[in-house]
Write a protein that holds these residues in place. Structure first.
Motif, PDB file in Angstrom:
ATOM      1  N   UNK A  17     -12.099  -1.957   6.292  1.00 37.44           N
ATOM      2  CA  UNK A  17     -11.921  -3.360   6.659  1.00 37.44           C
ATOM      3  C   UNK A  17     -13.288  -4.033   6.642  1.00 37.44           C
ATOM      4  N   UNK A  18     -13.335  -5.234   6.106  1.00 38.80           N
ATOM      5  CA  UNK A  18     -14.627  -5.890   5.931  1.00 38.80           C
ATOM      6  C   UNK A  18     -14.450  -7.401   5.877  1.00 38.80           C
ATOM      7  N   UNK A  19     -15.507  -8.130   6.198  1.00 35.14           N
ATOM      8  CA  UNK A  19     -15.507  -9.595   6.201  1.00 35.14           C
ATOM      9  C   UNK A  19     -16.741 -10.054   5.433  1.00 35.14           C
ATOM     10  N   UNK A  20     -16.546 -10.724   4.298  1.00 34.92           N
ATOM     11  CA  UNK A  20     -17.639 -11.051   3.375  1.00 34.92           C
ATOM     12  C   UNK A  20     -17.624 -12.533   3.030  1.00 34.92           C
ATOM     13  N   UNK A  21     -18.789 -13.178   3.130  1.00 35.58           N
ATOM     14  CA  UNK A  21     -18.961 -14.528   2.600  1.00 35.58           C
ATOM     15  C   UNK A  21     -19.525 -14.402   1.188  1.00 35.58           C
ATOM     16  N   UNK A  22     -18.955 -15.158   0.240  1.00 32.40           N
ATOM     17  CA  UNK A  22     -19.280 -14.987  -1.179  1.00 32.40           C
ATOM     18  C   UNK A  22     -19.551 -16.353  -1.809  1.00 32.40           C
ATOM     19  N   UNK A  23     -20.667 -16.447  -2.536  1.00 30.83           N
ATOM     20  CA  UNK A  23     -20.928 -17.631  -3.339  1.00 30.83           C
ATOM     21  C   UNK A  23     -20.850 -17.255  -4.806  1.00 30.83           C
ATOM     22  N   UNK A  24     -20.074 -18.015  -5.572  1.00 31.00           N
ATOM     23  CA  UNK A  24     -19.825 -17.674  -6.972  1.00 31.00           C
ATOM     24  C   UNK A  24     -20.745 -18.416  -7.931  1.00 31.00           C
TER      25      UNK A  24
ATOM     26  N   UNK B 258     -10.875  -7.995   3.974  1.00 30.25           N
ATOM     27  CA  UNK B 258      -9.992  -6.874   3.636  1.00 30.25           C
ATOM     28  C   UNK B 258      -9.569  -6.208   4.931  1.00 30.25           C
ATOM     29  N   UNK B 259      -8.266  -6.109   5.134  1.00 30.32           N
ATOM     30  CA  UNK B 259      -7.716  -5.468   6.319  1.00 30.32           C
ATOM     31  C   UNK B 259      -6.575  -4.554   5.889  1.00 30.32           C
ATOM     32  N   UNK B 260      -6.717  -3.268   6.204  1.00 35.71           N
ATOM     33  CA  UNK B 260      -5.700  -2.262   5.888  1.00 35.71           C
ATOM     34  C   UNK B 260      -5.310  -2.307   4.411  1.00 35.71           C
ATOM     35  N   UNK B 261      -6.305  -2.441   3.560  1.00 34.09           N
ATOM     36  CA  UNK B 261      -6.058  -2.404   2.123  1.00 34.09           C
ATOM     37  C   UNK B 261      -5.498  -3.675   1.534  1.00 34.09           C
ATOM     38  N   UNK B 262      -5.383  -4.735   2.337  1.00 34.55           N
ATOM     39  CA  UNK B 262      -4.876  -6.009   1.833  1.00 34.55           C
ATOM     40  C   UNK B 262      -6.028  -7.003   1.753  1.00 34.55           C
ATOM     41  N   UNK B 263      -5.973  -7.851   0.735  1.00 39.40           N
ATOM     42  CA  UNK B 263      -7.035  -8.815   0.484  1.00 39.40           C
ATOM     43  C   UNK B 263      -6.607 -10.209   0.926  1.00 39.40           C
ATOM     44  N   UNK B 264      -7.443 -10.831   1.761  1.00 35.98           N
ATOM     45  CA  UNK B 264      -7.226 -12.200   2.212  1.00 35.98           C
ATOM     46  C   UNK B 264      -8.437 -13.036   1.805  1.00 35.98           C
ATOM     47  N   UNK B 265      -8.179 -14.279   1.411  1.00 37.51           N
ATOM     48  CA  UNK B 265      -9.258 -15.151   0.944  1.00 37.51           C
ATOM     49  C   UNK B 265      -9.153 -16.510   1.626  1.00 37.51           C
ATOM     50  N   UNK B 266     -10.269 -16.967   2.163  1.00 39.21           N
ATOM     51  CA  UNK B 266     -10.379 -18.299   2.742  1.00 39.21           C
ATOM     52  C   UNK B 266     -11.231 -19.127   1.780  1.00 39.21           C
TER      53      UNK B 266
ATOM     54  N   UNK C 204      -6.820  -0.793  -5.523  1.00 34.13           N
ATOM     55  CA  UNK C 204      -5.795   0.018  -6.185  1.00 34.13           C
ATOM     56  C   UNK C 204      -6.361   1.381  -6.599  1.00 34.13           C
ATOM     57  N   UNK C 205      -7.614   1.393  -7.035  1.00 38.18           N
ATOM     58  CA  UNK C 205      -8.229   2.632  -7.515  1.00 38.18           C
ATOM     59  C   UNK C 205      -8.476   3.600  -6.372  1.00 38.18           C
ATOM     60  N   UNK C 206      -8.902   3.080  -5.228  1.00 37.88           N
ATOM     61  CA  UNK C 206      -9.208   3.921  -4.059  1.00 37.88           C
ATOM     62  C   UNK C 206      -8.391   3.478  -2.848  1.00 37.88           C
ATOM     63  N   UNK C 207      -7.078   3.617  -2.900  1.00 37.28           N
ATOM     64  CA  UNK C 207      -6.237   3.143  -1.797  1.00 37.28           C
ATOM     65  C   UNK C 207      -6.517   3.910  -0.507  1.00 37.28           C
ATOM     66  N   UNK C 208      -6.561   3.169   0.584  1.00 33.76           N
ATOM     67  CA  UNK C 208      -6.792   3.790   1.887  1.00 33.76           C
ATOM     68  C   UNK C 208      -8.234   4.173   2.128  1.00 33.76           C
TER      69      UNK C 208
ATOM     70  N   UNK D 285       0.827  -1.198   0.000  1.00 33.28           N
ATOM     71  CA  UNK D 285       0.000   0.000   0.000  1.00 33.28           C
ATOM     72  C   UNK D 285       0.873   1.265   0.000  1.00 33.28           C
ATOM     73  N   UNK D 286       0.376   2.363  -0.583  1.00 33.98           N
ATOM     74  CA  UNK D 286       1.138   3.614  -0.547  1.00 33.98           C
ATOM     75  C   UNK D 286       1.392   4.051   0.895  1.00 33.98           C
ATOM     76  N   UNK D 287       2.449   4.810   1.080  1.00 33.23           N
ATOM     77  CA  UNK D 287       2.773   5.298   2.424  1.00 33.23           C
ATOM     78  C   UNK D 287       1.694   6.263   2.901  1.00 33.23           C
ATOM     79  N   UNK D 288       1.650   6.492   4.208  1.00 35.47           N
ATOM     80  CA  UNK D 288       0.658   7.396   4.777  1.00 35.47           C
ATOM     81  C   UNK D 288       0.834   8.804   4.214  1.00 35.47           C
ATOM     82  N   UNK D 289       2.088   9.169   3.945  1.00 36.21           N
ATOM     83  CA  UNK D 289       2.357  10.491   3.373  1.00 36.21           C
ATOM     84  C   UNK D 289       1.735  10.614   1.989  1.00 36.21           C
TER      85      UNK D 289
END
Length: 513
Positions: A193-200, A155-163, A185-189, A97-101
C-alpha cells in the motif's frame, strides 16, 4: 321516460379519460429529462484520466484538450460509465485480485525461484529516497507535495486509486497508470500500500537547495530529475507506447530498432553524426545544434522533425528502426530530458550525448567512453566534429562503445522496468509513517476503465503492452543500501572521464577547413 334515457346512456358509455395516463407519461418524461440533466451535470464536474474537466498544469501550460467530436450526452454517459461503473463490473466479472488461496499457491512457486541481482543502477533508488530516511514521509509531506502534482496515486490491497488535479500532455497519464496496473498484475499481492504524488510534466520542481532550516523535502514522482532537485524519477509512459507519435511498447520497439541497426555493417554505416527531432521545444541546445548542420564542416546530418507532416505520411519517414544507418547518433535534451535517449542508445551507433543535465531512472547506468561519448555544450559544433573524427580514426573502439550502449538497453527489458518500479515503490512505502487511504475524491482505475477511455490507436498499444500472465519469478534482488560515499565517488569518476575527453579536444585543436 327516465328508464328510456337511462337505457340510452347505458348503451353509449362515456369515453374513458386519458388524463391519468397523460399525467403518468408526462411524469415519466420529466423524470427522464431530470435524470439526463443530473447525468450531464454530474459528468460536467467529473475529472477523468484523459483530461475531461481538467486544466493544464499551471507550471507547464499547453493547449486544453478538445472533446467536441462527441455529442454532449454521449460524452457525459461515457464519463460516468468509464469513471464509476466499469471497474465495479470488472470486479464482479472476475477482474478482482486473486484469492488468498491462489496468492499463497503463487508465493510457494515464487519462493522456489532464485532471482538474479538487480542491475547496479538500481542502487540509485536509495539516493533518490535518501532525503526521507531520517524525516520519514508523513501525510503532511504528501499534502504539501500536492502543490506540484498533476495527480495522486494510492494503492490499497492491490487496487489502484487516482485523485486528479491537472491534465497531462497527450496520453501520458493514461499510459503511466496502465504501467502501474501491469505491475500490480505481474506481482499480485506483493506491491505494498502506498500514497504517491506524481507530476507528469517534464521539468523537476523540488529544488534541493530549498530544503533545510526546518522545511520539509517534498516527495514527488516524475519522469526525470537533476543533481539540483529531489524529484524521484519513475519510468516514463513511452515504455508502454506513445500513440501520438506511433512509438510501440518498449520490448517490441527495441527489437525493431536492433533489427534495423543490423541492416548495415559498421564499415558501411554513414560516417556522420545524425540527429532528427523537434528543436521548437524551448531548448537552447537543440537550437544551437541546428547551426551545426554541415556534413563537410562538422561531419553532421541534422534534420528538423515535423510531426504534423509525419502523421499525414503515416509515420513512414520517422520509424526509429530506419534511423540507425549512421555511425554516430546525437542526443540533445529538449524542454528537459527526452524519451529519445533510450532509442538513440538502442541503435548500436556511438551515442554522442550533449552535456545532459537531466537524469531518468536508467541513465545513471551510463558511463562516458564505456557506453557513450560525452559532447560539450560549449563550442558545440567543434565538440561534435572532434567526436566524429575520433570515431573515424578509432573505428573498432567507436563500434565497441555503440555495441555496449545497445547491450545496456537490451538488458533493460520490461521485466527490469517492472522490477525497478516494484523496488522503488516498495522502498518508498517503507518510509511512509501512515496507512494509505484513498481520498474521497479519488476514483478507482482498472484496465477496463482505461480501455474504456482509450481511442482505437491507444487501445491497440495498451493491449500490446499488457502483462499476459502473473510472474512466477520474483523481482530481481535489490542490493543493500551502499555507503553514502558510493554516489559521490561515482559522480567524481564520471566527471573525471568527461574532463579527460575535454582535455583531448583542447589539445587536438584540429583546424577546420
Amino acid at each position: 321516460m327516465a328508464k328510456k334515457q337511462a337505457a340510452v346512456h347505458s348503451s353509449h358509455p362515456r369515453s374513458p379519460s386519458y388524463l391519468f395516463f397523460s399525467v403518468v407519461a408526462l411524469s415519466f418524461l420529466s423524470l427522464i429529462a431530470l435524470l439526463i440533466y443530473k447525468v450531464d451535470n454530474f459528468a460536467s464536474v467529473t475529472k477523468t484520466i484523459v483530461g475531461h474537466n481538467l486544466e493544464p498544469t499551471p507550471w507547464h501550460i499547453f493547449p486544453t484538450k478538445n472533446f467536441t467530436e462527441e455529442s454532449r450526452h454521449t460524452r457525459a454517459y461515457k464519463i460516468i460509465q468509464c469513471s464509476y461503473l466499469t471497474c465495479r463490473y470488472a470486479a464482479t466479472d472476475g477482474g478482482a485480485q486473486p484469492s488468498e488461496e491462489k496468492l499463497e499457491e503463487r508465493r510457494g512457486l515464487v519462493s522456489s525461484h532464485r532471482p538474479p541481482n538487480c542491475p547496479d543502477f538500481f542502487k540509485f533508488i536509495y539516493r533518490d529516497l535518501e532525503p526521507w530516511f531520517n524525516t520519514r514521509i508523513s501525510i503532511d509531506h504528501i499534502t504539501q507535495a500536492k502543490e506540484h502534482a498533476a495527480f495522486r496515486i494510492v494503492i490499497v490491497e492491490g487496487k489502484l486509486f487516482v485523485d486528479l488535479y491537472y491534465a497531462c500532455v497527450q496520453s501520458r497519464m493514461m499510459f503511466t497508470l496502465w504501467g502501474i496496473l501491469q505491475l500490480l498484475k505481474k506481482y499480485p499481492g506483493m506491491v505494498p500500500d502506498v500514497d504517491i504524488m506524481f507530476d507528469c510534466m517534464d521539468k523537476p520542481t523540488v529544488e534541493r537547495n530549498t530544503v533545510g532550516n526546518g522545511s520539509l523535502p517534498l516527495p514527488l514522482f516524475r519522469y526525470c530529475t537533476t543533481e539540483a532537485h529531489l524529484d524521484i524519477p519513475f519510468p516514463d509512459w513511452s515504455f508502454w507506447g506513445w500513440s501520438e507519435v506511433n512509438i510501440h511498447p518498449w520490448d517490441e520497439q527495441f527489437k525493431e530498432i536492433k533489427q534495423g541497426s543490423q541492416a548495415q555493417t559498421w564499415a558501411k554505416k554513414i560516417t556522420r553524426a545524425y540527429w532528427k527531432g523537434n528543436p521548437d521545444v524551448e531548448s537552447p541546445i537543440r537550437l544551437e545544434l541546428m547551426q551545426c548542420n554541415d556534413s563537410n564542416l562538422w561531419g553532421t546530418e541534422i534534420i528538423r522533425q515535423n510531426w504534423t507532416e509525419e502523421e499525414k505520411a503515416g509515420y513512414e519517414r520517422s520509424k526509429l528502426s530506419n534511423q540507425c544507418n549512421h555511425r554516430y547518433k546525437i542526443y540533445a535534451e529538449g524542454y528537459a530530458w527526452s524519451v529519445s535517449l533510450k532509442y538513440i542508445l538502442s541503435c548500436g551507433s556511438l551515442p554522442l550525448l550533449i552535456s545532459p543535465q537531466y537524469e531518468d531512472f536508467f541513465s545513471r547506468a551510463l558511463v562516458p567512453k564505456l557506453n557513450y561519448w560525452p559532447v560539450s555544450s560549449i563550442d558545440l559544433c567543434r565538440s561534435i566534429k572532434f567526436a566524429v573524427d575520433w570515431g573515424n580514426a578509432n573505428p573498432s573502439q567507436a563500434e565497441a562503445i555503440g555495441k555496449r550502449a545497445q547491450q545496456l538497453m537490451e538488458s533493460i527489458s520490461m521485466d527490469r522496468v517492472y522490477d525497478y518500479m516494484f523496488h522503488l515503490i516498495s522502498q518508498y512505502a517503507k518510509l511512509q509513517d501512515f496507512k494509505p487511504v484513498p481520498p474521497p475524491s479519488a476514483q478507482q482505475v482498472c484496465e477496463e476503465s482505461l480501455l474504456c477511455f482509450a481511442d482505437e490507436k491507444q487501445k491497440e498499444l495498451l493491449k500490446r503492452s499488457a502483462v499476459t500472465a502473473i510472474s512466477l519469478a520474483p523481482p530481481c534482488t535489490l542490493k543493500r543500501r551502499p555507503n553514502p560515499d558510493f554516489f559521490t565517488v561515482w559522480a567524481e569518476q564520471r566527471q573525471k572521464i568527461i574532463d579527460n575527453v575535454k582535455d583531448m579536444e583542447n589539445r587536438t585543436n584540429a583546424p577546420i577547413t
